[in-house]
Design an enzyme around this catalytic site. Sequence first.
Site, PDB file in Angstrom:
ATOM      1  N   ASP A  68      -7.855  -4.963  13.955  1.00 33.79           N
ATOM      2  CA  ASP A  68      -7.382  -3.426  13.650  1.00 33.79           C
ATOM      3  C   ASP A  68      -7.070  -3.182  12.346  1.00 33.79           C
ATOM      4  OD1 ASP A  68      -6.967  -0.607  13.882  1.00 33.79           O
ATOM      5  OD2 ASP A  68      -5.154  -0.897  15.123  1.00 33.79           O
TER       6      ASP A  68
ATOM      7  N   ASP B 151      -9.297  -0.358   5.557  1.00 38.07           N
ATOM      8  CA  ASP B 151     -10.830  -0.689   4.939  1.00 38.07           C
ATOM      9  C   ASP B 151     -10.694  -1.970   3.780  1.00 38.07           C
ATOM     10  OD1 ASP B 151     -12.131   1.510   6.101  1.00 38.07           O
ATOM     11  OD2 ASP B 151     -10.925   2.777   5.054  1.00 38.07           O
TER      12      ASP B 151
ATOM     13  N   GLN C  18       0.706  -1.422   0.043  1.00 41.55           N
ATOM     14  CA  GLN C  18       0.186   0.064   0.017  1.00 41.55           C
ATOM     15  C   GLN C  18       0.768   1.137   0.104  1.00 41.55           C
ATOM     16  OE1 GLN C  18      -2.360  -0.560   3.701  1.00 41.55           O
ATOM     17  NE2 GLN C  18      -0.558  -1.142   4.618  1.00 41.55           N
TER      18      GLN C  18
ATOM     19  N   GLY D  67      -2.267 -11.959   8.380  1.00 41.60           N
ATOM     20  CA  GLY D  67      -3.156 -12.213   9.591  1.00 41.60           C
ATOM     21  C   GLY D  67      -4.209 -13.378   9.421  1.00 41.60           C
TER      22      GLY D  67
END
Length: 288
Positions: A162, A165, A38, A145
């Site tokens: 946590d 989006d 990202q 994860g």
Amino acid sequence: MDSLAKGWFSEVNDFWPGQAMSLQVDGEVLFHEKSDFQDVLVFKSKAYGMTLVLDNAIQITEKDECAYQEMMAHLPLFAHPNPKKVLVVGGGDGGVLREIAKHPGIEEIHLCEIDKMVVEASKKYLPTISVGFNDPRVKVHIRDGFEFMKDHKNEFDVIITDSSDPDGPASTLFGEAYFQLTKEALTENGILCTQAESIWLHLDLIEKMMTFIRRVYPSVTYSITQIPTYPSGTIGFFIATKNGGAVEKPVRQPEAALLDKCQYYSVDMHEKAFVLPAFAARKLQQKL
């Protein structure tokens, strides 16, 4: 850096079309690189202090992060009678770790973050938030994860997702398969808390997710917190319990020393977080 023009950052994003939060930048951009996953941006805002942005979506500002980090951590932790081992999926800024570390009874805190650059940038530019990494109970796993969860069964008392989006590297954390994995990774009385978007922007998505989470967990409740730099100023959490227990009231009395360190969380805020506007309560079939 199309979102940065004339000293302002504008949060233009297809996930909330037709609107954009703007923050005036104080000085120069401090960090801007693309990781393997990202776009990572850090700058100081004149109104909200240090700001972390991922893929053009604000993740954290110094001024209002307490409303998110404290509620995401303390809602599930105080709903559990005796949490000892906690997992955070995502949360590479370290803020949720900081809040979990305020609970002296917790023995192990694991963080699984896919993007090492987020952790490194947060440690360098967000020291009051990333301080959570300094706790000796914390162990960091740089990996996906979803895959991490497959290797851990009946292990964690509380799992906190946590995530960013669902239109980026966190997309797998919003599907039914992931929630099934979290259930299997929790102990018998385990609790899951996960980022759950905004009732003002994503109510159809929230309803869809609530439907399949109810197929996995015997109890799931939606709660909200108010945070001005998130789209529409509100974000929510799904809180699911493996044993079907309620989470709307703390089952442990928060210690005064802990509450003194909180800027947002309190027993009253815990209970009121589950009171939704009528339109959202009806849509999610939650008590008015």
